[in-house]
Design a protein around this motif. Structure first.
Motif, PDB file in Angstrom:
ATOM      1  N   TYR A   1       4.306  -8.382   1.243  1.00  0.00           N
ATOM      2  CA  TYR A   1       4.761  -7.338   0.326  1.00  0.00           C
ATOM      3  C   TYR A   1       4.308  -5.962   0.814  1.00  0.00           C
ATOM      4  CZ  TYR A   1       4.422  -4.400  -3.897  1.00  0.00           C
ATOM      5  OH  TYR A   1       4.478  -3.374  -4.790  1.00  0.00           O
ATOM      6  N   PHE A   2       3.031  -5.845   1.189  1.00  0.00           N
ATOM      7  CA  PHE A   2       2.516  -4.571   1.673  1.00  0.00           C
ATOM      8  C   PHE A   2       3.195  -4.175   2.985  1.00  0.00           C
ATOM      9  CE2 PHE A   2      -0.579  -1.888   3.909  1.00  0.00           C
ATOM     10  CZ  PHE A   2      -0.694  -0.859   2.984  1.00  0.00           C
TER      11      PHE A   2
ATOM     12  N   PHE B   1      -5.934  -9.603   2.117  1.00  0.00           N
ATOM     13  CA  PHE B   1      -4.835  -9.712   1.148  1.00  0.00           C
ATOM     14  C   PHE B   1      -4.371 -11.164   1.092  1.00  0.00           C
ATOM     15  CE2 PHE B   1      -3.000  -5.133   1.850  1.00  0.00           C
ATOM     16  CZ  PHE B   1      -4.146  -4.588   1.297  1.00  0.00           C
ATOM     17  N   ARG B   2      -3.930 -11.605  -0.087  1.00  0.00           N
ATOM     18  CA  ARG B   2      -3.248 -12.902  -0.166  1.00  0.00           C
ATOM     19  C   ARG B   2      -1.985 -12.794   0.686  1.00  0.00           C
ATOM     20  NH1 ARG B   2      -1.166 -14.610  -5.146  1.00  0.00           N
ATOM     21  NH2 ARG B   2      -0.452 -12.487  -5.383  1.00  0.00           N
TER      22      ARG B   2
ATOM     23  N   THR C   1       1.776  -8.780   8.439  1.00  0.00           N
ATOM     24  CA  THR C   1       1.371  -9.765   7.437  1.00  0.00           C
ATOM     25  C   THR C   1       0.092 -10.488   7.861  1.00  0.00           C
ATOM     26  OG1 THR C   1       3.668 -10.073   6.748  1.00  0.00           O
ATOM     27  CG2 THR C   1       2.106 -11.825   6.167  1.00  0.00           C
TER      28      THR C   1
ATOM     29  N   ASP D   1       0.835 -10.909  -0.866  1.00  0.00           N
ATOM     30  CA  ASP D   1       0.502  -9.485  -0.925  1.00  0.00           C
ATOM     31  C   ASP D   1       0.612  -8.834   0.451  1.00  0.00           C
ATOM     32  OD1 ASP D   1       0.021  -9.527  -3.661  1.00  0.00           O
ATOM     33  OD2 ASP D   1      -2.134  -9.891  -3.420  1.00  0.00           O
TER      34      ASP D   1
ATOM     35  N   ASP E   1       0.061   0.312  -4.984  1.00  0.00           N
ATOM     36  CA  ASP E   1      -0.708  -0.710  -5.699  1.00  0.00           C
ATOM     37  C   ASP E   1      -1.642  -1.477  -4.772  1.00  0.00           C
ATOM     38  OD1 ASP E   1       1.548  -1.748  -4.500  1.00  0.00           O
ATOM     39  OD2 ASP E   1       1.918  -3.252  -6.022  1.00  0.00           O
ATOM     40  N   LEU E   2      -1.352  -1.481  -3.494  1.00  0.00           N
ATOM     41  CA  LEU E   2      -2.222  -2.072  -2.477  1.00  0.00           C
ATOM     42  C   LEU E   2      -2.484  -1.016  -1.415  1.00  0.00           C
ATOM     43  CD1 LEU E   2      -0.482  -5.530  -1.914  1.00  0.00           C
ATOM     44  CD2 LEU E   2      -2.618  -5.139  -3.134  1.00  0.00           C
TER      45      LEU E   2
END
Length: 116
Positions: free
Chosen positions: A57-58, A50-51, A41, A54, A70-71
């Motif tokens: 999530y990634f 990335f935020r 992260t 995000d 999507d990323l």
């Protein structure tokens, strides 16, 4: 009916998680998993831009091999990190899942069916 099955499965997962927390190996794997997710992260947020949501999530979709697409990392450093992150993190995640499964199977095999 599928919602009931989902809730029963979720209950079993949560029960297994709390029973596994008594095990030192599981505790170690959990710390490694959380550390791996945190490091991914931080990396994706700082290097790839990335935020934060995000980035986590990634990290999760990568380590669970879901990879929606999507990323994606854009930099060469990000791509190299992702390769190493996947090989390392996947083993840790699989170890954690294995330990949960062993705990659940052992509990069920011991004759304690009070949780079912």
């Amino acid at each position: 009916m599928s919602m009931i099955s989902f809730l029963i499965t979720l209950k079993h997962l949560i029960t297994s998680f709390f029973h596994s927390m008594k095990d030192k190996e599981f505790q170690g794997l959990l710390v490694l998993t959380l550390t791996t997710l945190l490091s991914g992260t931080i990396f994706y947020a700082t290097v790839e831009g990335f935020r934060w949501v995000d980035a986590i999530y990634f990290s999760v979709t990568t380590l669970t091999t879901v990879g929606y697409g999507d990323l994606a990392p854009k930099t060469d450093l990000g791509k190299i990190f992702t390769i190493l992150y996947l090989f390392t993190g996947l083993g840790i995640i699989l170890g954690l899942i294995r330990k949960l499964t062993v705990t659940r199977t052992t509990k069920r095999g011991s004759g304690d069916r009070s949780e079912e």
